[in-house]
Scaffold this motif. Structure first.
Motif, short mmCIF file in Angstrom:
data_model
loop_
_atom_site.label_atom_id
_atom_site.label_comp_id
_atom_site.label_asym_id
_atom_site.label_seq_id
_atom_site.Cartn_x
_atom_site.Cartn_y
_atom_site.Cartn_z
N ASP A 141 -1.80 1.24 -4.70
CA ASP A 141 -1.69 -0.03 -3.99
C ASP A 141 -1.56 -1.15 -5.02
OD1 ASP A 141 -2.22 1.48 -1.75
OD2 ASP A 141 -4.33 0.89 -1.63
N THR A 197 4.67 3.45 1.92
CA THR A 197 4.65 4.91 1.83
C THR A 197 6.08 5.47 1.81
OG1 THR A 197 2.57 4.97 3.05
CG2 THR A 197 3.80 7.03 2.89
N GLY A 198 6.36 6.33 0.83
CA GLY A 198 7.69 6.92 0.71
C GLY A 198 8.70 6.04 -0.01
N ASN A 221 -6.05 3.10 -2.95
CA ASN A 221 -6.95 2.63 -1.89
C ASN A 221 -7.75 1.40 -2.31
OD1 ASN A 221 -6.27 4.90 -0.17
ND2 ASN A 221 -7.56 6.15 -1.53
N ARG A 254 0.82 -1.21 0.00
CA ARG A 254 0.00 0.00 0.00
C ARG A 254 0.86 1.27 0.00
NH1 ARG A 254 -5.32 -0.77 0.25
NH2 ARG A 254 -6.20 -2.58 1.34
N GLY A 255 0.40 2.23 -0.81
CA GLY A 255 0.91 3.59 -0.72
C GLY A 255 2.26 3.86 -1.33
N GLY A 256 2.86 2.89 -2.05
CA GLY A 256 4.16 3.12 -2.67
C GLY A 256 4.03 3.82 -4.01
N LYS A 257 5.14 4.37 -4.49
CA LYS A 257 5.16 4.96 -5.83
C LYS A 257 5.51 3.83 -6.79
CE LYS A 257 6.75 9.02 -8.37
NZ LYS A 257 7.57 10.27 -8.31
N VAL A 282 1.44 6.85 -7.27
CA VAL A 282 1.17 6.33 -5.94
C VAL A 282 -0.07 5.44 -6.02
CG1 VAL A 282 0.58 6.89 -3.56
CG2 VAL A 282 2.23 8.29 -4.80
N ASP A 324 3.27 -1.53 4.24
CA ASP A 324 3.13 -0.09 4.05
C ASP A 324 4.37 0.41 3.31
OD1 ASP A 324 2.75 2.62 4.13
OD2 ASP A 324 2.80 2.81 6.32
#
Length: 281
Positions: free
Chosen positions: A29, A55-56, A43, A13-16, A27, A53
């Motif tokens: 999922d 993210t970033g 989402n 989830r939430g990665g580029k 960005v 996760d």
């Protein structure tokens, strides 16, 4: 395929996400099931047996390392963690005419140490007492038993083929192999193609030399071969739809044209060739 509130094997989830096509990252999922990406979007609904996760972080397809020299290291560190932790999922060995599929411990040490600038005591520790195979088929069977981290494929090294067919001294002092020696080389390369090797690797780069002994500083065996030998063995790879990996002579631009001519498909099947070209001249 899992849908809605169903459970996936993995949700990232939430990665580029970079899809490998060259398109800009987005960005999103990713949902994975049975080892395949089955859904992608912002989402995503549902849950998973495992959720990450990201993210970033970047989420990318696995990277292919097309030119590696893990041939000795894989015997003691089959996880190849230094590559895997950088996202490498496929590693190709047996480049620059060198592989460990054929040869004695001493011959392999003399081939690898100076070419790869690796301390002899380290490579000796990796190889001593570990060579349990007697031919190219047995070597691939051996690799199948190693708990490797990434996927691994290998070329068959021409220098090793020369040594096995001609003997160490003749492989380093004679350009034109005898008819019997050539037939032995053809048989070995054909056996390797039948066993699943990616192709054959040859070497023309004069900086690749023997590390120790009577022939210390001598170019590796592949460089001593007459061009007709390259052609004969490359034709086996051609007919099998395999690849010729080549390291041209950085001091002789004509070597690149010779490789181009060998790969050309005029009135014959084209030969796939990968050439190491990133060198200072």
């Amino acid at each position: 395929m899992a849908q809605g509130g169903s459970t996936y094997d993995l949700l990232i989830r939430g990665g580029k996400v970079f899809d490998g096509t060259g398109a800009p990252g987005v960005v999103a999922d990713l949902a994975i099931e049975d080892g395949r990406v089955v859904a992608m979007g912002p989402n995503l609904p549902g849950n998973a047996k495992r959720e990450v996760d990201a993210t970033g972080s970047w989420v990318t397809p696995g990277f292919f390392d097309l030119h590696a020299h893990y041939d000795a290291e894989i015997e003691v560190k089959p996880g190849l963690e230094e590559s895997v932790r950088h996202g490498v999922t496929h590693v190709i060995m047996g480049n620059c005419s060198l592989s460990v599929a054929l040869g004695s411990e001493e011959e392999l040490l003399n081939l690898f140490c100076r070419v790869e600038s690796m301390p002899r005591e380290v490579v000796e520790r990796w190889l001593t007492g570990r060579i349990s195979w007697n031919n190219v088929t047995e070597y691939y069977e051996h690799l199948e038993k190693i708990p490797m981290g990434p996927n691994v494929g290998s070329f068959l090294g021409h220098s090793n083929v020369r040594i096995a067919a001609m003997g160490y001294k003749r492989s380093l002092t004679v350009a034109k192999a005898s008819a019997e020696e050539m037939q032995t080389m053809r048989n070995t390369v054909q056996e390797a193609m039948d066993a699943g090797y990616l192709g054959l690797s040859v070497d023309l780069l004069p900086w690749h030399r023997i590390e120790k002994g009577e022939f210390q500083g001598e170019p590796v065996p592949s460089q001593h071969a007459h061009i007709s030998e390259y052609r004969a063995l490359a034709n086996i790879a051609r007919k099998q739809g395999r690849v010729l990996q080549a390291t041209p002579n950085g001091l002789d631009k004509k070597s690149v044209f010779r490789l181009m001519f060998m790969s050309a498909g005029w009135l014959r099947k084209a030969l796939r060739v990968t050439v190491v070209s990133a060198m200072d001249v």
